[in-house]
Design a protein around this motif. Structure first.
Motif, mmCIF file in Angstrom:
data_model
loop_
_atom_site.group_PDB
_atom_site.id
_atom_site.type_symbol
_atom_site.label_atom_id
_atom_site.label_comp_id
_atom_site.label_asym_id
_atom_site.label_seq_id
_atom_site.Cartn_x
_atom_site.Cartn_y
_atom_site.Cartn_z
ATOM 1 N N SER A 400 0.878 -1.219 -0.037
ATOM 2 C CA SER A 400 0.140 0.076 0.218
ATOM 3 C C SER A 400 0.886 1.297 0.122
ATOM 4 O O SER A 400 1.825 1.398 1.019
ATOM 5 C CB SER A 400 -0.794 -0.026 1.125
ATOM 6 N N VAL A 401 0.709 1.967 -1.008
ATOM 7 C CA VAL A 401 1.795 3.358 -1.297
ATOM 8 C C VAL A 401 0.947 4.358 -0.819
ATOM 9 O O VAL A 401 -0.372 4.578 -1.373
ATOM 10 C CB VAL A 401 2.338 3.194 -2.601
ATOM 11 N N LEU A 402 1.262 5.161 0.118
ATOM 12 C CA LEU A 402 0.637 6.512 0.432
ATOM 13 C C LEU A 402 1.795 7.777 -0.023
ATOM 14 O O LEU A 402 2.882 7.858 0.238
ATOM 15 C CB LEU A 402 0.532 6.456 1.924
ATOM 16 N N PHE A 403 0.927 8.742 -0.752
ATOM 17 C CA PHE A 403 1.487 10.137 -0.952
ATOM 18 C C PHE A 403 0.885 11.384 -0.113
ATOM 19 O O PHE A 403 -0.503 11.031 -0.050
ATOM 20 C CB PHE A 403 1.277 10.234 -2.585
ATOM 21 N N ASN A 404 1.634 12.020 0.469
ATOM 22 C CA ASN A 404 1.000 13.335 1.297
ATOM 23 C C ASN A 404 1.647 14.330 0.524
ATOM 24 O O ASN A 404 3.101 14.392 0.556
ATOM 25 C CB ASN A 404 1.475 12.926 2.647
ATOM 26 N N ASP A 405 0.808 15.338 0.518
ATOM 27 C CA ASP A 405 1.572 16.512 -0.084
ATOM 28 C C ASP A 405 0.778 17.912 0.431
ATOM 29 O O ASP A 405 -0.369 17.722 0.935
ATOM 30 C CB ASP A 405 1.160 16.517 -1.878
ATOM 31 N N ILE A 406 1.603 18.987 0.483
ATOM 32 C CA ILE A 406 0.931 20.127 1.091
ATOM 33 C C ILE A 406 0.108 20.939 0.002
ATOM 34 O O ILE A 406 0.970 21.212 -1.167
ATOM 35 C CB ILE A 406 2.137 21.008 1.752
ATOM 36 N N ARG A 407 -0.720 21.366 0.183
ATOM 37 C CA ARG A 407 -1.598 22.093 -0.995
ATOM 38 C C ARG A 407 -1.091 23.402 -1.014
ATOM 39 O O ARG A 407 -0.883 24.296 -0.026
ATOM 40 C CB ARG A 407 -2.993 22.068 -0.950
ATOM 41 N N GLY A 408 -0.551 23.991 -2.422
ATOM 42 C CA GLY A 408 -0.216 25.395 -2.391
ATOM 43 C C GLY A 408 1.179 25.555 -1.763
ATOM 44 O O GLY A 408 1.470 26.731 -1.426
#
Length: 655
Positions: A400-408
């Motif tokens: 299970s691959v998880l990507f987390n990103d800050i918007r803007g």
């Protein structure tokens, strides 16, 4: 250090420590002595049991012969009375007083306990019992039948009279044909058992089976053991004429159970045959062997004493270096690899000390490498790399691959000084990483403000999809704390997106032979990155693919759409995780059902019905972007309907 043990230790001084140990213990032969003691003790026990068994078998034969002899005496006495002319005349004339007098006179001469005269129909005519004693209630039908079936016309059996066992014999009164039955009996009581004990040299008990339990009718055992005998026998699976051990009052008795009459002989008329229980104490039988046992125990005690003295002498020669090794090992256990051990001995202890010093140097170097590696990659990946040979290559595994990103984040970075931006980003990444690791995931890499995490590699847990979904939900909760902290410090608050996909990818060491990176590659990784990007479009904090949703059924999901992302031909279902099962309230569950209904109507091209439900849902801040997206899509489809083969999905050409 000095290696000079005194006394007995000097005699045992060898260059080799192993030589000292072998010489000492082989010379004492302690194991042989203990083995000899156990063998002798076991042989004595077997011999005593065997001898008791033989004695009990002989005793049972003596017992059977005595009972049979006594029975034969009664039969002869009854025959003698039955042949007496005067007795026959008294019976013929119905002179009962004379009959009773003759019975009592005969009873006193043969020393029996009871004599009676019965009719051929087994009705009592006369008895030696006093009127005050009461007439016994006897059922002689079975005994009479046995006599009728026998060649001699006589029978013998055991009957219970008033709860007491009697040995009865039945002889016909002939004139010249049978006209009545003469019954003679003697009681089987404690006196009878005592007389048998004097002959068999064993405790004798007479045990019957009336009702549901065993009953002891006579015994030579003392009262406490008499009371314990029925329970002990009832709980033991025994066979007649086979000896076995029986625990009575904390003592073991070799026990032999034999029927009161020999095999093939008569049985109890009422079907409850008595058994004779012959017993001898095993402890008493083993008493003659106690002296030999005490001698062997004393010999072993002496050997142990000498062994302790010798071991103490040897121990004095090794105590100091061993204690130094222990102290150094404790420091190594605490993480201090600078400690060394200086030992002057050249035997095995000296070699052990040198090996220990080399080991601590190696551990210090490995710990330094591990510490540096653990700061560059996830500790689990570092452990994987250190525990096996490092080589290029990979293997297929479901991850299970998880990507987390800050918007803007791009716009945010333009507004902050570089140093503040680094501190801001480190704080955020630290909190998110703690959540990932707390749920068993590992951080594969940081990509600027984004995090790529793995669940199921390099170590699978069996529930990795659920761990990934639980991580996404926890990130949303912790984001509120992070934003409150940022606001208190005058920093801008942020929003994040999380994308998760579960699928088969290739895991392993990627790169070149001079520089490796443990990571995962494959279509499943790309799909996780794409669905993370879709969080901006659908206005939700987290999106998981259909494969993750099905692999983690313990959560409540809101189906968002079916999409075709860049790089994939087929459509994939995407879902928003809302919480653990049972966490949603009735209002939220109702809104979820109505939204799913609107989604199905939208796919069935029922634009008006779908829009009516969306309008009825209202537009809370959390759902405003999603509702507006579908209303705008419905408005576009009214003007430009999708093709006839439309499957309800929408295509996105960019991340």
């Amino acid at each position: 250090m000095r290696d000079s043990p005194r006394g007995f230790g000097r005699f045992l001084r060898f260059r080799s420590f192993r030589g000292r140990i072998l010489f000492f213990f082989l010379s004492l032969l302690l194991v042989v002595q203990v083995g000899a003691f156990l063998a002798v003790d076991a042989a004595n026990n077997r011999s005593a049991r065997g001898q008791i068994h033989e004695d009990l078998v002989v005793g049972s034969r003596v017992f059977a012969r005595l009972v049979e002899g006594r029975t034969q005496q009664l039969i002869e006495a009854a025959r003698l009375l039955g042949g007496d002319y005067a007795f026959k005349a008294a019976f013929a004339s119905q002179d009962i007083d004379t009959v009773v007098s003759a019975l009592r006179n005969h009873q006193s001469r043969i020393d029996s306990d009871m004599m009676m005269l019965f009719s051929l129909d087994a009705e009592l005519i006369a008895s030696t019992l006093r009127p005050a004693e009461g007439a016994p209630e006897l059922d002689l039908a079975a005994l009479v039948e046995m006599a009728d079936d026998s060649d001699s016309g006589e029978a013998a059996a055991v009957l219970l009279v008033g709860g007491r066992p009697f040995r009865f014999v039945l002889v016909p009164l002939l004139a010249p044909l049978p006209v009545a039955w003469i019954a003679v009996a003697f009681v089987l009581d404690d006196r009878f058992s005592a007389s048998l004990r004097r002959l068999t040299l064993a405790h004798v008990s007479l045990v019957g089976k009336p009702g549901d339990g065993l009953a002891v009718h006579a015994t030579t055992l003392p009262p406490p053991l008499r009371e314990a005998l029925p329970t002990a026998l009832a709980g033991d699976a025994w066979q007649r004429d086979t000896s076995f051990l029986l625990d009575l009052g904390g003592q073991e008795y070799v026990t032999l159970v034999t029927p009161l009459t020999p095999a093939g002989g008569d049985a109890a008329a009422d079907g409850d045959a008595l058994h004779a229980v012959l017993q001898r104490s095993l402890d008493q039988a083993l008493a003659p062997y106690d002296r030999l046992r005490a001698f062997l125990l004393g010999l072993i005690a002496v050997a142990l004493t000498v062994s302790l003295i010798g071991a103490g002498a040897i121990a004095r020669g090794v105590t100091k270096p061993v204690l130094e090794l222990v102290a150094a090992a404790r420091k190594v256990e605490a993480g201090d690899y600078t400690e060394t051990v200086a030992v002057e001995q050249r035997d095995e202890i000296g070699e052990l000390s040198d090996s220990f010093n080399r080991m601590t140097r190696g551990l210090a170097e490995r710990d330094k490498v591990r510490d540096m590696l653990g700061k560059v990659v996830d500790p689990a990946v570092a452990e994987e790399l250190l525990s096996r040979e490092v080589a290029l290559g990979g293997e297929e595994r479901e991850v299970s691959v998880l990507f987390n990103d800050i918007r803007g984040f791009t716009a945010l970075s333009e507004q902050q000084p570089p140093q503040d931006l680094v501190a801001f980003l480190n704080t955020y990444l630290t909190r998110m990483t703690e959540i990932i690791e707390a749920n068993g995931g590992i951080v594969d890499k940081y990509i600027g403000d984004a995090i790529m995490a793995l669940f199921g590699a390099p170590l699978p847990h069996g529930d990795d999809p659920a761990r990934a979904v639980r991580t996404a939900l926890a990130m949303q909760r912790v984001l509120g704390e992070v934003n409150r902290d940022f606001a208190a410090r005058g920093l801008p608050v942020i929003d994040i997106g999380v994308g998760i996909n579960t699928g088969v990818v290739v895991t392993g060491n990627m790169g070149s032979r001079s520089r490796l990176n443990y990571t995962v590659i494959g279509d499943g990784v790309n799909l996780a990155a794409r669905v993370e990007g879709l969080t901006r479009i659908y206005g939700v904090p987290a999106i998981v693919t259909e494969s993750t949703m099905r692999a983690a059924p313990a959560f409540v999901y809101r189906e968002l759409d079916r999409v075709r992302v860049k790089g994939r031909q087929g459509a994939v279902g995407i879902y928003e995780p809302l919480g653990e099962n049972g966490a949603a309230g009735e209002e939220q569950a109702g809104r979820l059902r109505r939204f799913h209904e609107a989604l199905e109507l939208h796919r069935e091209r029922k634009w008006d019905e779908a829009e009516a439900i969306l309008v009825g849902l209202g537009a809370p801040p959390r759902d405003r972007r999603l509702v507006d997206l579908y209303r705008a899509r419905i408005a576009r489809y009214r003007l430009e309907p999708p093709p006839a083969d439309w499957d309800g999905s929408v295509a996105y050409g960019a991340k």
